[in-house]
Design a protein around this motif. Structure first.
Motif, PDB file in Angstrom:
ATOM      1  N   ALA A 364     -91.632 160.139   4.848  1.00 11.93           N
ATOM      2  CA  ALA A 364     -90.683 161.219   4.563  1.00 11.93           C
ATOM      3  C   ALA A 364     -90.830 161.722   3.134  1.00 11.93           C
ATOM      4  O   ALA A 364     -90.708 162.934   2.881  1.00 11.93           O
ATOM      5  CB  ALA A 364     -89.258 160.726   4.815  1.00 11.93           C
ATOM      6  N   LEU A 367     -93.854 164.127   3.349  1.00 10.03           N
ATOM      7  CA  LEU A 367     -93.771 165.260   4.276  1.00 10.03           C
ATOM      8  C   LEU A 367     -92.554 166.142   4.051  1.00 10.03           C
ATOM      9  O   LEU A 367     -92.605 167.357   4.317  1.00 10.03           O
ATOM     10  CB  LEU A 367     -93.771 164.762   5.723  1.00 10.03           C
ATOM     11  N   PRO A 373     -88.215 167.382   9.673  1.00 15.41           N
ATOM     12  CA  PRO A 373     -88.287 166.272  10.637  1.00 15.41           C
ATOM     13  C   PRO A 373     -87.751 166.716  11.993  1.00 15.41           C
ATOM     14  O   PRO A 373     -86.719 167.392  12.082  1.00 15.41           O
ATOM     15  CB  PRO A 373     -87.409 165.193  10.005  1.00 15.41           C
ATOM     16  N   TRP A 384     -93.051 165.779  12.522  1.00 17.04           N
ATOM     17  CA  TRP A 384     -92.687 166.777  11.520  1.00 17.04           C
ATOM     18  C   TRP A 384     -93.099 168.159  11.998  1.00 17.04           C
ATOM     19  O   TRP A 384     -94.247 168.358  12.416  1.00 17.04           O
ATOM     20  CB  TRP A 384     -93.363 166.434  10.187  1.00 17.04           C
TER      21      TRP A 384
END
Length: 445
Positions: A364, A367, A373, A384
């Motif tokens: 996380a 990204l 998400p 994602w």
């Protein structure tokens, strides 16, 4: 013809005649000896090899019976077969073409190496146990079914009798058993969804209807279907948990249309944000066929899972498996029984949840500045949402670093979703760090 290019090994346990026939057979198959070639007489060949003539005669007789040679009275023995065609060597795949890449797979678990002793102990017990004399119970090892029924009640809120549990060779095998006994009709599968489920349904001769993964499935969406394959605890691959209202609506639609709901509960025990969501089958045993697997805690190569069919089709499943001998391998069942008895699976899951939670946070961190998400992270992967061009850039950057990054679009049939699916179970911490650095760079980070 001159002497044949063969060599006999007198120290081998294989008889000399068998060695000679095997080598002549190989010479013909490879094209060294061609159709019509005349072979030495048995007398000449025996003298050349320093063996009794009966050895050469035995070899020639065997090859003549198999059709490799033919004997012509007064002329000799000749090759009667063509060389066996061999496929052209495949070009080696380079890393840029996908060969040799480490796949960021959504289905490969991380297993703490500290648990290896328990794994080895289970297989030692298998080696010391006495296997069944013939084919085992078509529904699986009775002791294992008792252990699985206890586990389902304890971890999934699904109270069943051991006689209702069917041991399978994995999720797709259980799905295949079920499809074999359901009435005719198409099968609905979530889209995006599990590609192996689609392939299994089609291989069984069933048409596949796309069920939007994040929609409520009512009577209209299930009408005309024999079954509906769903992943309600952790939708694969979007990660959504099916809301309670949608669960009740799906069960009501199943009762109204007759379509059996097939619940693939592939990784429900791997949640690390909240307690595992109860199984859908616990709300509607009469309408739900429950599929479970050990492949997210034990090595996937064990190929073992379980099916709890609705009571109305349980006997049909058992009869079908008895006819086709579709019974899981006894050694694997016996090993899983030990792993369950010793608490090995529970220990593996406890450590895996901690590792996955930490790795999900690292994914996380890389990204989140670039993507949205698809759902709250759980299990051994996170999805994602990205524009397709950005997803392709991330994948290409990952490939250059030696990793294969799955695209969300590859799991869609008619759904328009795009993005990447980052699996982090089957890699080391160092590999994950390298992959994430490449993905971040590919996204402009």
């Amino acid at each position: 013809m001159s002497a044949l290019p063969v060599r006999l090994d007198r120290r081998s346990r294989d008889p000399l005649g068998a060695q000679l026939s095997a080598q002549v057979r190989d010479l013909v198959a490879r094209g060294t000896l061609r159709r019509g070639d005349r072979l030495p007489s048995t007398r000449a060949l025996a003298a050349d090899l320093g063996v009794a003539r009966s050895v050469a005669e035995q070899a020639y007789d065997q090859l003549t019976a198999e059709g490799w040679l033919t004997a012509r009275r007064g002329a000799g023995t000749f090759v009667a077969a063509e060389a066996v065609p061999r496929p052209a060597p495949r070009p080696r795949r380079t890393e840029g073409q996908g060969g040799g890449l480490v796949r960021l797979s959504t289905g490969e678990p991380w297993i703490d190496p500290r648990h290896r002793a328990g794994w080895r102990r289970a297989w030692r017990e298998v080696s010391a146990a006495t296997p069944p004399r013939g084919y085992d119970d078509p529904c699986g090892l009775p002791e294992l079914r008792v252990a699985l029924a206890e586990r389902l009640a304890r971890t999934r809120g699904l109270v069943v009798d051991p006689d209702e549990v069917v041991v399978t060779a994995g999720t797709t095998a259980g799905f295949r058993d079920l499809l074999a006994v359901l009435p005719g009709g198409a099968v609905g599968v979530e889209d995006p969804g599990y590609r192996a489920a689609v392939a299994t349904a089609r291989a069984a001769g069933r048409a596949v209807v796309d069920l939007p993964a994040q929609a409520r499935h009512d009577e209209a969406s299930l009408r005309g279907l024999a079954g509906a394959y769903v992943t309600p605890a952790h939708q694969h691959p979007l990660g959504r948990v099916m809301p309670a209202d949608d669960r009740l609506a799906l069960l009501a639609a199943s009762r109204a249309t007759g379509a059996v709901v097939v619940e693939d509960d592939y990784d429900s025990e791997l949640r690390y944000d909240v307690a595992p969501v109860p199984a859908l089958a616990a709300l509607g045993r009469d309408r739900v066929a429950y599929l479970g697997t050990a492949s997210k805690s034990a090595p996937p190569g064990m190929r073992i899972g379980w099916l709890v069919p609705p009571p109305g089709v349980l006997d049909d499943v058992a009869r079908h498996r008895a006819v086709v001998h579709d019974v899981g391998a006894w050694p694997t069942q016996r090993a899983l029984l030990t792993l369950l008895r010793d608490g090995w699976l529970d220990a593996v899951l406890r450590t895996a949840r901690r590792v996955y939670a930490e790795r999900a946070a690292r994914v996380a961190a890389v990204l989140a500045p670039h993507a949205v998400p698809a759902a709250t992270s759980a299990g051994m992967y996170s999805t994602w949402l990205l524009p397709q061009d950005a997803a392709l850039s991330a994948r290409e950057a990952a490939r250059r670093a030696g990793f294969d990054l799955p695209l969300l679009s590859e799991l869609c049939r008619s759904a328009p979703e795009t993005g990447v699916v980052v699996g982090f179970g089957g890699v080391s911490d160092a590999e994950l760090d390298r992959a994430l650095a490449a993905i971040g760079a590919g996204l402009g980070g």
